[in-house]
Design an enzyme around this catalytic site. Structure first.
Site, PDB file in Angstrom:
ATOM      1  N   LEU A  71    -112.759  68.600  90.064  1.00  0.00           N
ATOM      2  CA  LEU A  71    -111.381  68.630  90.712  1.00  0.00           C
ATOM      3  C   LEU A  71    -111.003  69.335  91.986  1.00  0.00           C
ATOM      4  O   LEU A  71    -109.930  69.537  92.366  1.00  0.00           O
ATOM      5  CB  LEU A  71    -110.428  69.079  89.405  1.00  0.00           C
ATOM      6  CG  LEU A  71    -110.547  68.519  88.001  1.00  0.00           C
ATOM      7  CD1 LEU A  71    -109.622  69.351  87.217  1.00  0.00           C
ATOM      8  CD2 LEU A  71    -110.553  66.859  87.987  1.00  0.00           C
ATOM      9  N   TYR A  96    -120.343  84.991  85.914  1.00  0.00           N
ATOM     10  CA  TYR A  96    -118.872  84.780  85.445  1.00  0.00           C
ATOM     11  C   TYR A  96    -118.526  85.859  84.524  1.00  0.00           C
ATOM     12  O   TYR A  96    -117.431  86.265  84.413  1.00  0.00           O
ATOM     13  CB  TYR A  96    -118.908  83.423  84.736  1.00  0.00           C
ATOM     14  CG  TYR A  96    -119.156  82.171  85.569  1.00  0.00           C
ATOM     15  CD1 TYR A  96    -119.324  82.364  86.818  1.00  0.00           C
ATOM     16  CD2 TYR A  96    -119.154  81.042  84.737  1.00  0.00           C
ATOM     17  CE1 TYR A  96    -119.742  81.092  87.473  1.00  0.00           C
ATOM     18  CE2 TYR A  96    -119.716  79.797  85.559  1.00  0.00           C
ATOM     19  CZ  TYR A  96    -119.997  80.144  86.853  1.00  0.00           C
ATOM     20  OH  TYR A  96    -120.177  78.731  87.625  1.00  0.00           O
ATOM     21  N   SER A 130    -117.031  71.622  89.895  1.00  0.00           N
ATOM     22  CA  SER A 130    -115.732  71.677  90.773  1.00  0.00           C
ATOM     23  C   SER A 130    -115.132  69.871  90.735  1.00  0.00           C
ATOM     24  O   SER A 130    -114.903  69.654  92.231  1.00  0.00           O
ATOM     25  CB  SER A 130    -115.496  72.458  91.958  1.00  0.00           C
ATOM     26  OG  SER A 130    -115.914  73.519  91.906  1.00  0.00           O
ATOM     27  N   HIS A 155    -128.619  80.170  90.506  1.00  0.00           N
ATOM     28  CA  HIS A 155    -127.387  79.946  90.712  1.00  0.00           C
ATOM     29  C   HIS A 155    -127.062  79.285  92.155  1.00  0.00           C
ATOM     30  O   HIS A 155    -126.004  78.547  92.481  1.00  0.00           O
ATOM     31  CB  HIS A 155    -126.252  81.235  90.633  1.00  0.00           C
ATOM     32  CG  HIS A 155    -125.145  80.971  90.010  1.00  0.00           C
ATOM     33  ND1 HIS A 155    -124.325  81.594  89.443  1.00  0.00           N
ATOM     34  CD2 HIS A 155    -123.969  79.971  90.751  1.00  0.00           C
ATOM     35  CE1 HIS A 155    -123.169  81.081  89.266  1.00  0.00           C
ATOM     36  NE2 HIS A 155    -122.840  80.398  90.212  1.00  0.00           N
ATOM     37  N   ASP A 193    -120.699  75.571  80.404  1.00  0.00           N
ATOM     38  CA  ASP A 193    -121.367  75.994  81.497  1.00  0.00           C
ATOM     39  C   ASP A 193    -120.927  77.317  81.953  1.00  0.00           C
ATOM     40  O   ASP A 193    -119.816  77.569  82.005  1.00  0.00           O
ATOM     41  CB  ASP A 193    -121.086  74.880  82.670  1.00  0.00           C
ATOM     42  CG  ASP A 193    -121.701  75.380  83.916  1.00  0.00           C
ATOM     43  OD1 ASP A 193    -123.149  75.032  83.989  1.00  0.00           O
ATOM     44  OD2 ASP A 193    -121.105  76.206  84.675  1.00  0.00           O
ATOM     45  N   LYS A 228    -126.791  80.922  84.060  1.00  0.00           N
ATOM     46  CA  LYS A 228    -127.340  80.931  85.445  1.00  0.00           C
ATOM     47  C   LYS A 228    -128.007  82.262  85.855  1.00  0.00           C
ATOM     48  O   LYS A 228    -127.462  83.059  85.605  1.00  0.00           O
ATOM     49  CB  LYS A 228    -126.657  80.478  86.541  1.00  0.00           C
ATOM     50  CG  LYS A 228    -125.804  79.047  86.060  1.00  0.00           C
ATOM     51  CD  LYS A 228    -124.940  78.575  87.035  1.00  0.00           C
ATOM     52  CE  LYS A 228    -124.288  77.575  86.742  1.00  0.00           C
ATOM     53  NZ  LYS A 228    -122.719  77.932  86.261  1.00  0.00           N
ATOM     54  N   GLN A 283    -127.156  71.734  90.052  1.00  0.00           N
ATOM     55  CA  GLN A 283    -125.837  71.531  89.749  1.00  0.00           C
ATOM     56  C   GLN A 283    -125.138  71.701  91.241  1.00  0.00           C
ATOM     57  O   GLN A 283    -125.259  72.931  91.864  1.00  0.00           O
ATOM     58  CB  GLN A 283    -125.357  72.506  88.822  1.00  0.00           C
ATOM     59  CG  GLN A 283    -123.796  72.637  88.574  1.00  0.00           C
ATOM     60  CD  GLN A 283    -123.449  73.713  87.619  1.00  0.00           C
ATOM     61  OE1 GLN A 283    -122.677  74.632  87.901  1.00  0.00           O
ATOM     62  NE2 GLN A 283    -124.013  73.905  86.310  1.00  0.00           N
ATOM     63  N   ASN A 291    -126.576  74.473  93.840  1.00  0.00           N
ATOM     64  CA  ASN A 291    -126.247  74.639  95.238  1.00  0.00           C
ATOM     65  C   ASN A 291    -127.774  74.469  95.959  1.00  0.00           C
ATOM     66  O   ASN A 291    -127.646  75.020  97.134  1.00  0.00           O
ATOM     67  CB  ASN A 291    -125.819  75.983  95.579  1.00  0.00           C
ATOM     68  CG  ASN A 291    -124.415  76.146  94.654  1.00  0.00           C
ATOM     69  OD1 ASN A 291    -123.484  75.401  95.115  1.00  0.00           O
ATOM     70  ND2 ASN A 291    -124.372  77.050  93.689  1.00  0.00           N
ATOM     71  N   ILE A 302    -107.458  70.627  78.666  1.00  0.00           N
ATOM     72  CA  ILE A 302    -108.918  70.295  78.302  1.00  0.00           C
ATOM     73  C   ILE A 302    -109.106  69.301  77.420  1.00  0.00           C
ATOM     74  O   ILE A 302    -110.185  68.443  77.624  1.00  0.00           O
ATOM     75  CB  ILE A 302    -109.226  71.778  77.197  1.00  0.00           C
ATOM     76  CG1 ILE A 302    -109.073  72.944  78.036  1.00  0.00           C
ATOM     77  CG2 ILE A 302    -110.463  71.711  76.357  1.00  0.00           C
ATOM     78  CD1 ILE A 302    -109.229  74.262  77.271  1.00  0.00           C
TER      79      ILE A 302
HETATM   80  P1  NAP Z   1    -112.342  72.408  88.600  1.00  0.00           P
HETATM   81  O1  NAP Z   1    -112.528  71.846  87.258  1.00  0.00           O
HETATM   82  O2  NAP Z   1    -112.586  71.431  89.845  1.00  0.00           O
HETATM   83  O3  NAP Z   1    -110.754  72.771  88.651  1.00  0.00           O
HETATM   84  C1  NAP Z   1    -110.212  73.536  87.946  1.00  0.00           C
HETATM   85  C2  NAP Z   1    -108.769  73.726  88.255  1.00  0.00           C
HETATM   86  O4  NAP Z   1    -107.923  72.578  87.938  1.00  0.00           O
HETATM   87  C3  NAP Z   1    -107.918  74.681  87.427  1.00  0.00           C
HETATM   88  O5  NAP Z   1    -106.989  75.268  88.160  1.00  0.00           O
HETATM   89  C4  NAP Z   1    -107.306  74.122  86.411  1.00  0.00           C
HETATM   90  O6  NAP Z   1    -105.900  74.734  85.828  1.00  0.00           O
HETATM   91  C5  NAP Z   1    -107.132  72.687  86.882  1.00  0.00           C
HETATM   92  N1  NAP Z   1    -106.982  71.650  86.073  1.00  0.00           N
HETATM   93  C6  NAP Z   1    -107.917  71.248  85.191  1.00  0.00           C
HETATM   94  N2  NAP Z   1    -107.723  70.305  84.384  1.00  0.00           N
HETATM   95  C7  NAP Z   1    -106.563  69.730  84.834  1.00  0.00           C
HETATM   96  C8  NAP Z   1    -105.976  68.459  84.613  1.00  0.00           C
HETATM   97  N3  NAP Z   1    -106.030  67.719  83.612  1.00  0.00           N
HETATM   98  N4  NAP Z   1    -104.406  68.559  85.263  1.00  0.00           N
HETATM   99  C9  NAP Z   1    -104.227  69.513  86.265  1.00  0.00           C
HETATM  100  N5  NAP Z   1    -104.849  70.606  86.337  1.00  0.00           N
HETATM  101  C10 NAP Z   1    -106.193  70.655  85.720  1.00  0.00           C
HETATM  102  O7  NAP Z   1    -112.774  73.800  88.939  1.00  0.00           O
HETATM  103  P2  NAP Z   1    -114.100  74.590  89.081  1.00  0.00           P
HETATM  104  O8  NAP Z   1    -113.800  75.830  88.050  1.00  0.00           O
HETATM  105  O9  NAP Z   1    -114.134  74.990  90.493  1.00  0.00           O
HETATM  106  O10 NAP Z   1    -115.196  74.016  88.556  1.00  0.00           O
HETATM  107  C11 NAP Z   1    -115.579  73.475  87.364  1.00  0.00           C
HETATM  108  C12 NAP Z   1    -116.732  74.400  86.795  1.00  0.00           C
HETATM  109  O11 NAP Z   1    -117.917  73.969  87.767  1.00  0.00           O
HETATM  110  C13 NAP Z   1    -116.747  75.780  86.750  1.00  0.00           C
HETATM  111  O12 NAP Z   1    -115.980  76.378  85.849  1.00  0.00           O
HETATM  112  C14 NAP Z   1    -118.177  76.236  86.768  1.00  0.00           C
HETATM  113  O13 NAP Z   1    -118.552  76.043  85.271  1.00  0.00           O
HETATM  114  C15 NAP Z   1    -118.693  75.189  87.575  1.00  0.00           C
HETATM  115  N6  NAP Z   1    -118.899  75.806  88.984  1.00  0.00           N
HETATM  116  C16 NAP Z   1    -120.155  76.090  89.394  1.00  0.00           C
HETATM  117  C17 NAP Z   1    -120.671  76.469  90.650  1.00  0.00           C
HETATM  118  C18 NAP Z   1    -121.852  77.032  90.980  1.00  0.00           C
HETATM  119  O14 NAP Z   1    -122.052  77.609  91.948  1.00  0.00           O
HETATM  120  N7  NAP Z   1    -122.879  76.506  90.204  1.00  0.00           N
HETATM  121  C19 NAP Z   1    -119.654  76.973  91.292  1.00  0.00           C
HETATM  122  C20 NAP Z   1    -118.335  76.616  91.151  1.00  0.00           C
HETATM  123  C21 NAP Z   1    -117.934  75.975  89.698  1.00  0.00           C
HETATM  124  P3  NAP Z   1    -106.071  75.546  84.606  1.00  0.00           P
HETATM  125  O15 NAP Z   1    -107.140  76.125  84.040  1.00  0.00           O
HETATM  126  O16 NAP Z   1    -104.881  76.517  84.845  1.00  0.00           O
HETATM  127  O17 NAP Z   1    -105.595  74.539  83.432  1.00  0.00           O
END
Ligand code: NAP
Length: 273
Positions: free
Chosen positions: A200, A53, A198, A111, A48, A78, A171, A150, A247
């Site tokens: 996490l 980005y 997100s 997006h 994704d 997006k 998404q 969103n 990962i």
């Molecule tokens: P997330 O996946 O909820 O969390 C990522 C964070 O958690 C990073 O700080 C990562 O650290 C940490 N992490 C990941 N796996 C872990 C594990 N097993 N143990 C401990 N820590 C862990 O974050 P996100 O980037 O907000 O969301 C994920 C994806 O959703 C984005 O990358 C993007 O593709 C998408 N997204 C889309 C939108 C939208 O508007 N459409 C908005 C936000 C996000 P490290 O990287 O340092 O390991």
């Protein structure tokens, strides 16, 4: 890992791997290239990204260099949230396609229904204008599916009332305690796949004591329980990490949460954000 190769089927019959690798906030260049490569080596088959980005070119190069056949990788990108004109959408799609250099895109998303600098503002006409371009791109075979991100119920209703193709996916920000029930139900009722970004809470869930206690029972991490929770709800998780061990760990989610534990996680609604 079944979780990585199992698929959801979207309303047009297209299969999409059940877990996607998120790339938001991974800088272009070596970081995005390496993270994508590590994810592909770990078995992820769904990436994704977004024009916003800034890392599409690195993601695309990692996919090309990976040796994984192109038709085995599902790529989402997006349209920037700020672009609400047909001309802008056409040109941004061409830019993303050039950046990725992977041929046909698998899923192209609006997006957000509003620019990030003006969340909640009314862009109903602009979203319809842009969606008609998405329909053209889809009909022309330049993207294999189209969707939104969103979007809440009124945003979806506006598109459904004024355009032809029902979005294949929506998404949205979705994690334990933030399950967006109204939008998720609307998606389900209209055969729109809900993708959870997100999962996490961008790291916000990781210290949660309740989730930690449940995770201990399964000998799993908080992250694994958080990701599994989306799968239990038929929501497609998009975890992001640049840490190779995480990962890999985030894809080791082939366990089943008990009904009791799911209920306990459901009860965290509103407490985690
Ligand atoms: P997330 O996946 O909820 O969390 C990522 C964070 O958690 C990073 O700080 C990562 O650290 C940490 N992490 C990941 N796996 C872990 C594990 N097993 N143990 C401990 N820590 C862990 O974050 P996100 O980037 O907000 O969301 C994920 C994806 O959703 C984005 O990358 C993007 O593709 C998408 N997204 C889309 C939108 C939208 O508007 N459409 C908005 C936000 C996000 P490290 O990287 O340092 O390991």
């Amino acid at each position: 890992m079944p979780a990585l190769t199992d698929t959801f089927t979207m309303s047009n019959g297209l299969h999409i791997p059940r877990i996607g690798f998120g790339t938001w906030q991974i800088p272009s260049g070596a970081e995005a290239y390496d993270a994508t490569k590590v994810a592909l080596d770990a078995g992820y088959r769904h990436i994704d990204t977004a024009l916003a980005y800034g890392n599409e070119a690195s993601v695309g190069k990692a996919v090309r260099d990976s040796g994984v056949p192109r038709d085995e990788v599902f790529i989402t990108t997006k349209l920037p949230a700020e672009i609400k004109t047909a001309a802008g959408a056409r040109s941004a799609f061409e830019e993303s396609s050039r950046n990725l250099d992977l041929g046909v895109v698998d899923l192209y998303l609006i997006h957000a229904p509003w620019p990030w600098s003006a969340i909640g503002t009314d862009h109903r006409e602009g979203n319809v204008e842009v969606w008609k371009v998405f329909e053209e791109l889809y009909d022309a075979g330049k993207t294999r599916s189209i969707g939104v991100s969103n979007f809440e119920v009124p945003d979806l209703e506006n598109l459904l009332a004024n355009t032809d193709v029902v979005p294949h996916a929506n998404q949205i920000r979705w994690f334990i305690g933030n399950t967006q029930d109204a939008t998720t139900a609307f998606d389900r009722d209209h055969d729109i796949l809900t993708e959870g970004y997100s999962p996490l809470a961008t790291g916000g869930l990781l210290e949660n004591a309740e989730i930690r206690d449940i995770a201990a029972k399964y000998d799993k991490s908080v992250a694994q329980v958080a990701i599994r929770y989306l799968l239990e709800k038929d929501v497609l998780p998009l975890p992001k990490s640049t840490t190779p061990s995480r990962i890999a760990q985030n894809a080791e989610v082939d366990f089943v949460l008990s009904a009791e534990d799911i209920a306990a996680l459901d009860a965290l609604e509103g407490t985690t954000d």
